[in-house]
Design a protein around this motif. Structure first.
Motif, short mmCIF file in Angstrom:
data_model
loop_
_atom_site.label_atom_id
_atom_site.label_comp_id
_atom_site.label_asym_id
_atom_site.label_seq_id
_atom_site.Cartn_x
_atom_site.Cartn_y
_atom_site.Cartn_z
N ALA A 196 32.08 41.34 -21.11
CA ALA A 196 30.76 41.02 -20.55
C ALA A 196 29.78 40.62 -21.65
O ALA A 196 28.81 39.88 -21.40
N LEU A 197 30.02 41.08 -22.88
CA LEU A 197 29.14 40.76 -24.00
C LEU A 197 29.33 39.32 -24.49
O LEU A 197 28.58 38.85 -25.34
N ARG A 198 30.33 38.62 -23.97
CA ARG A 198 30.47 37.19 -24.28
C ARG A 198 29.36 36.36 -23.62
O ARG A 198 29.09 35.24 -24.04
N CYS A 199 28.75 36.89 -22.58
CA CYS A 199 27.84 36.12 -21.72
C CYS A 199 26.78 35.38 -22.52
O CYS A 199 26.13 35.95 -23.40
N ILE A 200 26.59 34.09 -22.20
CA ILE A 200 25.55 33.28 -22.85
C ILE A 200 24.40 33.01 -21.88
O ILE A 200 23.57 32.13 -22.13
N ARG A 201 24.33 33.77 -20.78
CA ARG A 201 23.21 33.73 -19.83
C ARG A 201 23.00 32.34 -19.24
O ARG A 201 21.86 31.86 -19.13
N CYS A 202 24.07 31.70 -18.81
CA CYS A 202 23.95 30.37 -18.22
C CYS A 202 23.63 30.44 -16.73
O CYS A 202 23.12 29.48 -16.17
N SER A 203 24.00 31.53 -16.08
CA SER A 203 23.78 31.78 -14.65
C SER A 203 24.71 31.01 -13.73
O SER A 203 24.51 31.01 -12.50
N ALA A 204 25.74 30.36 -14.25
CA ALA A 204 26.65 29.62 -13.38
C ALA A 204 27.32 30.53 -12.36
O ALA A 204 27.56 30.13 -11.21
N CYS A 205 27.59 31.77 -12.75
CA CYS A 205 28.28 32.69 -11.83
C CYS A 205 27.40 33.03 -10.63
O CYS A 205 27.90 33.24 -9.52
N LEU A 206 26.07 33.08 -10.82
CA LEU A 206 25.18 33.38 -9.71
C LEU A 206 25.20 32.26 -8.68
O LEU A 206 25.17 32.51 -7.47
#
Length: 470
Positions: free
Chosen positions: A308-318
């Motif tokens: 989960a710490l890989r996340c670059i906060r792109c929000s594509a998953c939302l």
């Protein structure tokens, strides 16, 4: 905040919210799909991003120390914050040292995570959000509901009303006769924020990436407000999660290709701001970097959950999640909504509270989030892993479930008892309910019926076998 099922049930009943979310998420994800399809090497970039992040996390201590050395050599000062309380104390002390009582802010998930605005307000310091969506949320005394578009749950008419009613109490009021036309709303925000940019002496930001090799911080955005906050103030304070570090400029190249396409569906962001320490006569004369842990090293210790710490906060998953599309971001009870929030928040905050224990279950496990993630976080795998943790900790409903499983195990180990139970079930089949009583059992049957009663045979298979196969 209530647990996710309760909050989601209320949100799903809001027809306006559902319409706003459906329109926005479908628009964003369709644009993203077209932008990603332009790159023949998207799969290779995705894999490169995954490997860079994993390798960096594996040696995070080394890269953070190198980052500290680089930032310090470039004229900046590095502070280490173990938790939210320490980070808030550090930032408050830094602002007070300047003698100022107001700051302008770049959109920052880390500062939202630690509740910095609320802490500064309690200390007599006004923090003004300058991102358009964050401004809408702040003026409306609301909470963000999306990583990329915090005001995604608001439509144009609602935004117009917020500007008309609240702008004047925060600074320059909205123009007379303001309509809900996007251009007019943007112009009202621009005029309101311009005076704050020109007056502020202290800016506060986060960062999308930190390059350990040079001590460079990077912010990508689409409005230009970030550029104003990062260059005009005399003092700049950046609060950044420790996982945002990348080793080299070459590593950064990968993410500057994948992040814009996955978030705003652009080939590159209109504003990509980079700064390295301080420079005489150019930008802020004082720079402070606050490196935030706040549960991240605990997540790092989990071999499954650390991805989960890989996340670059792109929000594509939302934008592809069927649960988020219907429930919205507020139901997650966290600044990190959607699928990534369902796995990140319980690791940062733990699963002791009812809302945090419910988040790993806020998913259908369809896997759409994994398919679009630009750093290949297997969110369904982490969700199942965290569900196992919640069950082992005996959260609400799980103690009864564990007792039921133990009882079933004992029955299955004793054939005579099982046979007697089967005969009793057949004899009383017409009286059996479709839903089981009790809060723990209802978790199994509130959203699914037990088999139709005629499907339960009139006699157990054991008895039929004895009768027909002597």
């Amino acid at each position: 905040m209530p647990a996710f099922p309760e909050a989601a049930r209320e949100a799903v009943g809001d027809a306006t919210l559902r319409a706003n979310l459906r329109h926005a998420t479908h628009t964003i994800r369709d644009k993203r799909a077209r932008a990603v399809a332009e790159l023949d090497d998207w799969a290779a970039l995705r894999e490169a991003g995954r490997r860079i992040k994993d390798e960096t996390l594996r040696h995070l201590d080394t890269h953070l120390l190198r980052l500290e050395e680089s930032v310090t050599a470039a004229g900046g000062t590095v502070h280490w914050a173990e938790d939210a309380a320490e980070a808030n104390r550090i930032v408050t002390a830094l602002v007070r040292a300047t003698g100022e009582t107001e700051v302008v802010k770049v959109k920052s998930m880390a500062t939202q995570e630690i509740g910095l605005n609320e802490h500064l307000e309690a200390e007599g310091i006004a923090a003004y959000e300058t991102d358009l969506a964050e401004l809408i949320v702040q003026l409306g005394e609301d909470r963000p509901s999306h990583i990329l578009v915090p005001a995604i749950h608001r439509n144009r008419g609602e935004i117009r009303d917020i500007f008309r009613d609240k702008m004047g109490s925060w600074g320059r009021p909205a123009p007379e006769g303001l309509s809900d036309a996007p251009a007019e709303l943007a112009e009202a925000a621009r005029l309101h924020l311009r005076e704050k940019f020109l007056r502020a002496k202290v800016g506060i930001s986060g960062a999308n990436f930190m390059v350990a090799e040079t001590g460079t911080l990077v912010v990508v955005e689409s409005e230009g407000n970030g550029r104003m906050c990062l260059t005009l103030p005399e003092t700049l304070i950046s609060v950044v999660g420790v996982e945002k570090v990348v080793p080299t400029w070459r590593d950064l190249e990968v993410f500057l290709q994948t992040l814009p396409r996955s978030s705003t569906a652009e080939r590159m962001n209109p504003y990509t701001s980079m700064w390295t320490g301080t420079a005489d006569g150019d930008g802020p004369g004082t720079f402070h970097l606050v490196l935030l842990d706040n549960g991240r090293t605990d997540a790092l210790a989990d071999e499954v959950g650390r991805q989960a710490l890989r996340c670059i906060r792109c929000s594509a998953c939302l934008n592809v999640c069927p649960v988020y599309e219907r429930a919205g971001g507020h139901a997650y009870g966290s600044v990190y909504p959607g699928p990534i929030g369902a796995i990140l928040t319980p690791q940062l905050r733990g699963t002791a509270s009812e809302v945090d224990a419910s988040l790993p279950y806020a998913s259908s496990l369809c896997g759409a989030c994994y398919e679009v993630c630009p750093v290949a976080i297997d969110i369904p795998e982490v969700l199942v892993h965290l569900r196992e943790r919640v069950a082992e900790e005996g959260g609400k409903g799980h103690r009864l479930e564990r007792a039921a499983v133990k009882a079933s195990t004992w029955v299955l180990d004793h054939p005579g008892v099982l046979a007697a139970g089967e005969r009793l079930a057949s004899a009383t089949r017409k009286a059996l309910p479709k839903r089981l009583p009790g809060p723990g059992a209802r978790q199994w049957t509130d959203h699914r019926d037990l088999p139709e009663l005629p499907e339960l045979p009139a006699e157990p298979f054991r008895d039929w076998w004895k009768k027909n196969r002597p």
